[in-house]
Design an enzyme around this catalytic site. Structure first.
Site, mmCIF file in Angstrom:
data_model
loop_
_atom_site.group_PDB
_atom_site.id
_atom_site.type_symbol
_atom_site.label_atom_id
_atom_site.label_comp_id
_atom_site.label_asym_id
_atom_site.label_seq_id
_atom_site.Cartn_x
_atom_site.Cartn_y
_atom_site.Cartn_z
ATOM 1 N N ARG A 18 0.849 -1.360 0.092
ATOM 2 C CA ARG A 18 -0.019 -0.109 -0.016
ATOM 3 C C ARG A 18 0.793 1.214 -0.044
ATOM 4 O O ARG A 18 2.300 1.289 -0.025
ATOM 5 C CB ARG A 18 -0.960 -0.073 1.195
ATOM 6 C CG ARG A 18 -0.379 -0.353 2.412
ATOM 7 C CD ARG A 18 -1.175 0.473 3.447
ATOM 8 N NE ARG A 18 -1.342 1.904 3.361
ATOM 9 C CZ ARG A 18 -0.008 2.627 3.907
ATOM 10 N NH1 ARG A 18 1.069 2.200 4.358
ATOM 11 N NH2 ARG A 18 -0.099 3.846 3.590
ATOM 12 N N CYS A 128 -2.608 9.413 8.383
ATOM 13 C CA CYS A 128 -2.373 8.052 7.886
ATOM 14 C C CYS A 128 -0.995 7.761 7.677
ATOM 15 O O CYS A 128 -0.087 8.147 8.807
ATOM 16 C CB CYS A 128 -3.124 7.895 6.471
ATOM 17 S SG CYS A 128 -3.123 6.540 5.697
ATOM 18 N N ASP A 199 -2.656 10.938 -2.831
ATOM 19 C CA ASP A 199 -2.896 9.909 -3.435
ATOM 20 C C ASP A 199 -3.222 10.217 -5.011
ATOM 21 O O ASP A 199 -2.887 9.741 -6.101
ATOM 22 C CB ASP A 199 -4.192 8.751 -3.379
ATOM 23 C CG ASP A 199 -3.715 8.298 -2.003
ATOM 24 O OD1 ASP A 199 -3.817 8.781 -0.890
ATOM 25 O OD2 ASP A 199 -3.380 6.885 -2.012
ATOM 26 N N ASN A 209 -6.636 12.324 -0.728
ATOM 27 C CA ASN A 209 -5.889 11.580 0.158
ATOM 28 C C ASN A 209 -6.702 10.695 1.382
ATOM 29 O O ASN A 209 -7.788 10.858 1.179
ATOM 30 C CB ASN A 209 -4.806 12.376 1.020
ATOM 31 C CG ASN A 209 -3.684 11.749 1.852
ATOM 32 O OD1 ASN A 209 -2.897 11.004 1.192
ATOM 33 N ND2 ASN A 209 -3.579 12.010 3.158
HETATM 34 P P1 RI2 Z 1 2.857 7.253 -0.145
HETATM 35 C C1 RI2 Z 1 -2.092 6.268 1.203
HETATM 36 O O1 RI2 Z 1 -3.158 5.357 0.776
HETATM 37 C C2 RI2 Z 1 -2.466 7.140 2.036
HETATM 38 O O2 RI2 Z 1 -3.611 7.688 1.763
HETATM 39 C C3 RI2 Z 1 -1.076 8.005 1.870
HETATM 40 O O3 RI2 Z 1 -1.132 9.588 2.334
HETATM 41 C C4 RI2 Z 1 -0.940 7.879 0.275
HETATM 42 O O4 RI2 Z 1 -1.198 6.623 -0.033
HETATM 43 C C5 RI2 Z 1 0.354 8.588 0.001
HETATM 44 O O5 RI2 Z 1 1.489 7.423 0.422
HETATM 45 P P2 RI2 Z 1 -3.460 3.868 1.245
HETATM 46 O O6 RI2 Z 1 -2.506 2.838 0.037
HETATM 47 O O7 RI2 Z 1 2.966 7.430 -1.438
HETATM 48 O O8 RI2 Z 1 -3.123 3.521 2.572
HETATM 49 O O9 RI2 Z 1 3.479 8.907 0.366
HETATM 50 O O10 RI2 Z 1 -5.016 3.738 0.965
HETATM 51 O O11 RI2 Z 1 3.681 6.350 0.734
#
Ligand code: RI2
Length: 309
Positions: A18, A128, A199, A209
């Site tokens: 993720r 998050c 995101d 986000n």
């Molecule tokens: P990085 C995540 O989504 C969060 O919303 C977080 O802020 C965003 O992706 C960016 O993450 P999820 O996969 O690319 O937890 O900065 O649903 O790591």
């Protein structure tokens, strides 16, 4: 070969892999594997690549980084489809490795640029778990800023725990709060800055986000606290120049409450929300710190190619 594509698809969908940047890199690595798989000729391999790309893009709908990475790889594949199979493979492997390296350098560059936005003794609130934000905060700490961080737990999947664990084990004073305590804590602890990841970022400067981000942005606006978004340009949506929007992912209700516990109650579980450009002070990107109004020109300059496909 479908094995690895299916595995990556499942890992992204289940959020075993993720984070907007991570899922883009994971899909890129999987397409790299597809390129090394058996094929009689270039058209056959191109077909396989496109099929894999389509499947991977469907794993999660909201983070634009995923289709951006896949579309880029398919674009260079199309552009080189006149090459013989061996040459085609060689060229694509080099280009994909370069693309992945660029994503990693973008992360480091944002950390460097973002650290300059942080002052000594700042108290930062984040929501998050974003690798980009974590890397930036660690960089500020390494630069001697003596900061403190407040993490929201981020229901329903508690990604805030990942952030809290990561930053506290790095030695940074870290506090964990429930999501609904954000407004109160911002006031009581005199939070200096909110820094979140993204995101998807639209040409308008609005950004998507993790669910709950927009409430925190509203609180920051009311309390006059800087609201900073740290994001690589892979999270900018070129197609938003044409008005295209992403779907907000609705995840399984079982993430919110045990199935059957409230049998007559409808459970909603949206995973993301949209924060208006009006509530964002700046974006820290690998190209520098830009206000929401500058997203439009950045997109036009850097991503014109995507409008061709
Ligand atoms: P990085 C995540 O989504 C969060 O919303 C977080 O802020 C965003 O992706 C960016 O993450 P999820 O996969 O690319 O937890 O900065 O649903 O790591």
């Amino acid at each position: 070969m479908t094995d690895i594509v299916d595995r990556t698809y499942r890992d992204i969908k289940s959020m075993r892999v993720r984070g907007a940047l991570n899922i883009a890199i994971s899909a890129s690595r999987t397409l790299r594997e597809v390129i090394t798989s058996d094929a009689k000729n270039t058209p056959q391999l191109l077909k396989k690549l496109k099929r894999a790309g389509k499947k991977l893009k469907s794993a999660r709908p909201t983070a634009i980084s995923l289709p951006n990475a896949i579309n880029y790889i398919l674009y260079i594949a199309d552009k080189n489809s006149h090459l013989e199979l061996d040459e085609f493979r060689k060229k694509l492997l080099v280009d994909i490795d370069k693309f992945i390296d660029e994503q990693k350098s973008a992360l480091d560059r944002i950390a460097e640029i973002g650290s300059n936005l942080i002052k000594k003794k700042d108290i930062i609130l984040t929501h998050c778990n974003s690798d980009t934000v974590d890397t930036l905060i660690k960089r500020a700490w390494d630069d001697g800023k003596k900061i403190e961080v407040v993490c929201t737990e981020t229901r329903p999947r508690y990604q805030g725990h990942i952030t809290a664990r990561e930053l506290s084990s790095y030695g940074i004073p870290t506090t964990l709060i429930v999501d609904s305590a954000a407004h109160l804590i911002m006031k009581e602890l005199d939070i200096d800055k909110v820094i979140v990841g993204a995101d998807t970022i639209y040409a308008s400067g609005d950004m998507i986000n993790k669910i709950g981000t927009s409430q925190i942005a509203l609180c920051a606006k009311e309390l006059d606290i800087d609201f900073i978004v740290a994001a690589e340009s892979i999270k900018f949506s070129p197609l938003s120049l044409l008005g295209s929007m992403v779907e907000i992912e609705e995840r399984d209700p079982s993430e919110v409450i045990k199935p059957g516990k409230l049998p007559r109650v409808k459970i909603l579980n949206p995973a993301f929300d949209i924060t208006s450009a009006d509530y964002i002070d700046v974006f820290a990107t690998e190209f520098g710190v830009i206000p929401p109004e500058a997203v439009y020109s950045l997109l036009r300059e850097r991503f014109g190619w995507e409008l061709e496909i």
